[in-house]
Design an enzyme around this catalytic site. Structure first.
Site, PDB file in Angstrom:
ATOM      1  N   ASP A   1     -80.647 -74.274 -26.187  1.00  0.00           N
ATOM      2  CA  ASP A   1     -80.650 -73.837 -24.796  1.00  0.00           C
ATOM      3  C   ASP A   1     -82.035 -73.941 -24.180  1.00  0.00           C
ATOM      4  O   ASP A   1     -83.023 -74.117 -24.872  1.00  0.00           O
ATOM      5  CB  ASP A   1     -80.244 -72.356 -24.740  1.00  0.00           C
ATOM      6  CG  ASP A   1     -78.753 -72.190 -24.863  1.00  0.00           C
ATOM      7  OD1 ASP A   1     -78.050 -73.185 -24.717  1.00  0.00           O
ATOM      8  OD2 ASP A   1     -78.314 -71.057 -25.114  1.00  0.00           O
TER       9      ASP A   1
ATOM     10  N   LYS B   1     -78.916 -74.369 -19.519  1.00  0.00           N
ATOM     11  CA  LYS B   1     -78.365 -74.062 -18.199  1.00  0.00           C
ATOM     12  C   LYS B   1     -79.421 -73.271 -17.454  1.00  0.00           C
ATOM     13  O   LYS B   1     -80.178 -72.520 -18.052  1.00  0.00           O
ATOM     14  CB  LYS B   1     -77.147 -73.150 -18.320  1.00  0.00           C
ATOM     15  CG  LYS B   1     -75.986 -73.769 -19.006  1.00  0.00           C
ATOM     16  CD  LYS B   1     -74.882 -72.747 -19.108  1.00  0.00           C
ATOM     17  CE  LYS B   1     -74.180 -72.880 -20.441  1.00  0.00           C
ATOM     18  NZ  LYS B   1     -73.530 -71.697 -20.893  1.00  0.00           N
TER      19      LYS B   1
ATOM     20  N   GLY C   1     -81.626 -68.704 -27.221  1.00  0.00           N
ATOM     21  CA  GLY C   1     -82.754 -67.803 -27.001  1.00  0.00           C
ATOM     22  C   GLY C   1     -82.355 -66.370 -27.303  1.00  0.00           C
ATOM     23  O   GLY C   1     -81.211 -65.979 -27.076  1.00  0.00           O
ATOM     24  N   GLY C   2     -83.290 -65.586 -27.823  1.00  0.00           N
ATOM     25  CA  GLY C   2     -83.024 -64.166 -28.082  1.00  0.00           C
ATOM     26  C   GLY C   2     -81.958 -63.991 -29.134  1.00  0.00           C
ATOM     27  O   GLY C   2     -81.989 -64.615 -30.193  1.00  0.00           O
ATOM     28  N   ASP C   3     -80.974 -63.148 -28.829  1.00  0.00           N
ATOM     29  CA  ASP C   3     -79.845 -62.937 -29.734  1.00  0.00           C
ATOM     30  C   ASP C   3     -78.612 -63.610 -29.137  1.00  0.00           C
ATOM     31  O   ASP C   3     -78.373 -63.495 -27.931  1.00  0.00           O
ATOM     32  CB  ASP C   3     -79.576 -61.429 -29.891  1.00  0.00           C
ATOM     33  CG  ASP C   3     -78.417 -61.186 -30.837  1.00  0.00           C
ATOM     34  OD1 ASP C   3     -78.674 -61.045 -32.041  1.00  0.00           O
ATOM     35  OD2 ASP C   3     -77.259 -61.164 -30.375  1.00  0.00           O
TER      36      ASP C   3
ATOM     37  N   MET D   1     -81.967 -61.314 -16.413  1.00  0.00           N
ATOM     38  CA  MET D   1     -81.595 -62.226 -15.311  1.00  0.00           C
ATOM     39  C   MET D   1     -81.597 -61.501 -13.958  1.00  0.00           C
ATOM     40  O   MET D   1     -80.708 -61.711 -13.138  1.00  0.00           O
ATOM     41  CB  MET D   1     -80.192 -62.822 -15.571  1.00  0.00           C
ATOM     42  CG  MET D   1     -80.122 -63.626 -16.841  1.00  0.00           C
ATOM     43  SD  MET D   1     -78.420 -64.035 -17.320  1.00  0.00           S
ATOM     44  CE  MET D   1     -77.846 -62.507 -18.006  1.00  0.00           C
TER      45      MET D   1
HETATM   46  C1  LIG Z   1     -79.061 -65.882 -20.409  1.00  0.00           C
HETATM   47  S1  LIG Z   1     -80.073 -64.532 -20.816  1.00  0.00           S
HETATM   48  C2  LIG Z   1     -80.260 -64.795 -22.502  1.00  0.00           C
HETATM   49  C3  LIG Z   1     -80.686 -63.589 -23.249  1.00  0.00           C
HETATM   50  C4  LIG Z   1     -80.896 -63.836 -24.706  1.00  0.00           C
HETATM   51  N1  LIG Z   1     -79.647 -64.138 -25.367  1.00  0.00           N
HETATM   52  C5  LIG Z   1     -81.571 -62.650 -25.387  1.00  0.00           C
HETATM   53  O1  LIG Z   1     -80.947 -62.012 -26.254  1.00  0.00           O
HETATM   54  O2  LIG Z   1     -82.718 -62.390 -25.083  1.00  0.00           O
HETATM   55  C6  LIG Z   1     -81.597 -65.028 -20.136  1.00  0.00           C
HETATM   56  C7  LIG Z   1     -82.454 -63.856 -19.707  1.00  0.00           C
HETATM   57  O3  LIG Z   1     -83.078 -63.249 -20.826  1.00  0.00           O
HETATM   58  C8  LIG Z   1     -84.341 -62.756 -20.446  1.00  0.00           C
HETATM   59  N2  LIG Z   1     -85.359 -63.404 -21.293  1.00  0.00           N
HETATM   60  C9  LIG Z   1     -85.142 -64.270 -22.282  1.00  0.00           C
HETATM   61  N3  LIG Z   1     -86.304 -64.611 -22.885  1.00  0.00           N
HETATM   62  C10 LIG Z   1     -87.262 -63.940 -22.240  1.00  0.00           C
HETATM   63  C11 LIG Z   1     -88.678 -63.862 -22.380  1.00  0.00           C
HETATM   64  N4  LIG Z   1     -89.325 -64.562 -23.328  1.00  0.00           N
HETATM   65  N5  LIG Z   1     -89.375 -63.071 -21.549  1.00  0.00           N
HETATM   66  C12 LIG Z   1     -88.740 -62.353 -20.592  1.00  0.00           C
HETATM   67  N6  LIG Z   1     -87.403 -62.383 -20.419  1.00  0.00           N
HETATM   68  C13 LIG Z   1     -86.677 -63.156 -21.238  1.00  0.00           C
HETATM   69  C14 LIG Z   1     -84.535 -63.084 -18.977  1.00  0.00           C
HETATM   70  O4  LIG Z   1     -84.110 -61.983 -18.232  1.00  0.00           O
HETATM   71  C15 LIG Z   1     -83.611 -64.268 -18.820  1.00  0.00           C
HETATM   72  O5  LIG Z   1     -83.213 -64.410 -17.475  1.00  0.00           O
END
Ligand SMILES: C[S@@+](CC[C@H](N)C(=O)[O-])C[C@H]1O[C@@H](n2cnc3c(N)ncnc32)[C@H](O)[C@@H]1O
Length: 471
Positions: free
Chosen positions: A250, A272, A303-305, A386
Site C-alpha cells: 500500500d 490508494k 501500513g500499520g496494522d 484519516m
Molecule cells: C487507511 S489508514 C491505515 C491505518 C493503518 N492500518 C494503521 O494501523 O496505522 C491511514 C491513516 O493512518 C494514519 N497513519 C498511518 N501511518 C501514519 C504515520 N506514519 N503517521 C501519522 N499517521 C499515520 C493516518 O491517519 C492515515 O490517514
C-alpha cells in the site's frame, strides 16, 4: 582462523569444573545441556551449583584443586577467578593432553567457549578468537533476532521424517531437492507459525508422493508493516518479507520496509489515496488470490496494522472464501507508533481511562457518522485516523456534545518517519491548526488531556479563538 570450530559430544562423558562461583555456574549450565557427567571441585560453591549438587545432578569435591583431579576427565574448565589456581588447572590438563578452558583467559586455554545461539538441536557458536567478545555477543543478538524461535522444532520435525523420506526418495540428489523444497515451502511455514498438525498432515502427503504431481503451492500472509520506520516491524513480518516472492503493498508502506524484500521479489503497488484509487478493493483481492494460486509466496503488506482501518478483514474473508489459507501478522498501528514517537501515553491513570480509535472519514471523504456524545466523554483519549480533511468539523461536533473546547490536541504527521512533525493546541483551534500547517503526509489526531503530556509539547494555549473551528 585462530581457533578451529568444532562441537564436542559430551553426552555421558566426564567433565570437570574447578570453581564454585558465577563463572563456574555458567559452565555448569552449558555442560548440563550437553548431557555431561559433571564433577565440581571447589572448597565453597554458590547457590546455583549448590542446588545442582543437592539435586544430585552434579558430583562435588569440596576442597581445593589437586592435579590428580583431571584424571579420567574428557574436558576441563577452570573458573576459580584465582590466577594461580586456574594456572595449575590448565597445566595439569595440558600435561594430561585434555582440552581445557580457563574463564577469561584465552592464553591458558586450549579452546574457547563461543557466544551461542540455541534453537536446540540447532546450535550456532560465534567467536572472534578472543579479539572482541562484545562484538561476538552483538552478532549473537543479531542472529537471535533473525532466527524464528521455533527453528529447533523445525529441525526436530525434519529429523522425525528423515527415515521415511529416505525410503520414499532413495536417490540422494532428489532427496536434496526434496529437503530444499521442504525448508522453503508451506510445511516449514506452517510449523514455524505453530500449526504442527497442519504441517504434519501436509508432510505426510508430500512424503507419500501425492504432492509430487501437484503444482507448487504458494501461501499468503497479510502483514502489518507498522507506521513506517522499518525498525518497528515485527520479527515475523521481517522473516516473511525476506522470503516473499511477491510483495503487494500500500501507499503507507515505507520504502525502508520494502527494501527488506529480496532483490528479485516482485513488488506490486496497489496504493490508494483519498479520491484516487489506483486499484479497486475487488481488483486487489483478485490479484492476491491469483498470485497465491500461481504458487507464489505472497506478502500482502499494509501500513500499520492490517486490521485497524486497513481493510485487512475484507481481504482475509475473500481469500478464505476461496479456500486459501491466510496468516495474519499484526503490526504497530499508527496510534501506537505516533503516540510513542512524541511521548503521549494513550491511557493514563489521571487523564484517560479508555482510548478510542476512530476514523475521521465518512463515505466519499465526508464527515464520519460517529456517536459524538460517547466520544465527547472527558475521561478518554480519542485518536482520529484519516481526519485531516474533517478536523474542524470533528472538533465542532465534539464541542457541541459537551467536550471542553480547551481539551489538548496533538496532530502528528509522518509519525516515526524522518519527516515527522507534531503540532499541539486546543480542541477549539484544531481546524485552524491543521489548515495552517499544510499537511501532506499521513497524519493522526490525538484528542484528550494526555495530548498535553507529549515530550515536546508546547501547546499553543488559547492561541486560537473558538471561531477557528468554523469550516
Ligand atoms: C487507511 S489508514 C491505515 C491505518 C493503518 N492500518 C494503521 O494501523 O496505522 C491511514 C491513516 O493512518 C494514519 N497513519 C498511518 N501511518 C501514519 C504515520 N506514519 N503517521 C501519522 N499517521 C499515520 C493516518 O491517519 C492515515 O490517514
Amino acid at each position: 582462523m585462530n581457533y578451529f570450530p568444532a562441537f564436542f559430544d559430551l553426552k555421558d562423558r566426564p567433565a570437570l569444573i574447578v570453581g564454585g562461583g558465577e563463572a563456574a555456574a555458567r559452565r555448569l549450565r552449558l555442560l548440563q545441556k550437553a548431557g555431561a557427567r559433571i564433577t565440581v571441585v571447589a572448597p565453597r560453591v554458590g547457590d546455583e551449583i549448590g542446588g545442582a549438587i543437592e539435586a544430585g545432578r552434579v558430583a562435588a569435591v569440596r576442597r581445593g584443586f589437586v592435579s590428580g583431579d583431571v584424571n579420567g576427565q574428557a574436558i576441563v574448565f577452570a573458573a576459580t577467578g584465582l590466577p594461580a589456581v586456574d594456572e595449575r588447572v590448565a597445566e595439569a590438563a595440558h600435561t594430561a593432553g585434555l582440552p581445557v578452558n580457563v574463564a577469561d583467559h584465552a592464553g591458558l586455554s586450549s579452546f574457547i567457549v563461543p557466544a551461542i545461539v540455541e534453537r536446540d538441536p540447532l546450535v550456532i557458536g560465534i567467536s572472534t578468537g578472543g579479539a572482541a567478545p562484545v562484538l561476538a555477543s552483538r552478532v549473537r543478538e543479531a542472529i537471535e533476532r533473525l532466527l524464528p524461535a521455533r527453528l529447533g522444532r523445525l529441525a526436530d520435525f525434519a529429523d522425525s521424517f528423515r527415515t521415511a523420506v529416505k525410503a520414499t526418495v532413495p536417490n540422494a540428489a532428489a532427496r536434496l531437492r526434496f529437503w530444499d523444497r521442504f525448508f522453503d515451502g508451506p510445511v516449514a511455514d506452517q510449523l514455524l507459525a505453530g500449526n504442527d498438525r497442519g504441517a504434519r498432515d501436509r508432510m505426510l502427503t508430500l512424503v507419500n508422493g501425492r504432492a509430487a504431481a501437484e503444482p507448487p503451492r504458494g501461501g499468503v500472509a497479510i502483514v502489518g508493516a507498522g507506521p513506517g520506520d522499518p525498525d518497528l516491524l515485527t520479527l515475523r513480518a521481517l522473516r516473511l518479507v525476506q522470503r516473499a516472492d511477491v510483495v503487494i503493498y500500500d501507499k503507507l508502506v515505507g520504502s525502508g520496509v520494502l527494501d527488506l524484500a529480496r532483490r528479485d521479489a516482485e513488488r506490486l503497488y496497489v496504493g490508494k489515496s483519498a479520491g484516487h484509487h489506483s486499484k479497486s478493493q475487488d481488483e486487489i483481492n483478485a490479484l492476491i488470490a491469483a498470485q497465491v494460486q500461481a504458487g507464489k509466496r505472497v506478502v500482502r503488506l499494509k501500513g500499520g496494522d492490517p486490521f485497524i482501518f486497513g481493510r485487512g478483514g475484507e481481504e482475509l474473508a475473500y481469500l478464505r472464501a476461496r479456500g486459501i489459507a491466510v496468516e495474519v501478522v499484526p503490526g504497530i498501528t499508527a496510534a501506537l507508533g505516533c503516540a510513542a514517537a512524541v511521548g503521549i501515553p494513550l491511557t493514563h491513570r489521571d487523564h484517560a481511562q479508555a482510548v478510542t480509535l476512530a476514523t475521521g472519514q465518512g463515505r466519499d471523504g465526508a464527515e464520519p457518522e460517529l456517536d459524538w456524545a460517547t466520544l465527547a466523554r472527558l475521561d478518554q483519549t480519542l485518536v482520529i485516523y484519516m481526519g485531516v480533511g474533517t478536523a474542524g468539523r470533528i472538533a465542532e461536533r465534539l464541542i457541541e456534545h459537551g467536550l471542553d473546547p480547551a481539551t489538548p490536541v496533538a496532530v502528528i504527521e509522518n509519525g516515526t518517519l524522518p519527516g515527522q512533525k507534531a503540532l499541539y493546541g486546543r480542541l477549539s483551534g484544531l481546524g485552524w491548526l491543521v489548515r495552517q500547517s499544510s499537511i501532506t503526509g499521513p497524519a493522526l489526531i490525538v484528542i484528550g488531556r494526555v495530548a498535553a503530556l507529549a515530550g515536546a509539547a508546547t501547546p499553543a494555549l488559547d492561541s486560537e479563538p473558538a471561531r477557528a473551528i468554523a469550516v
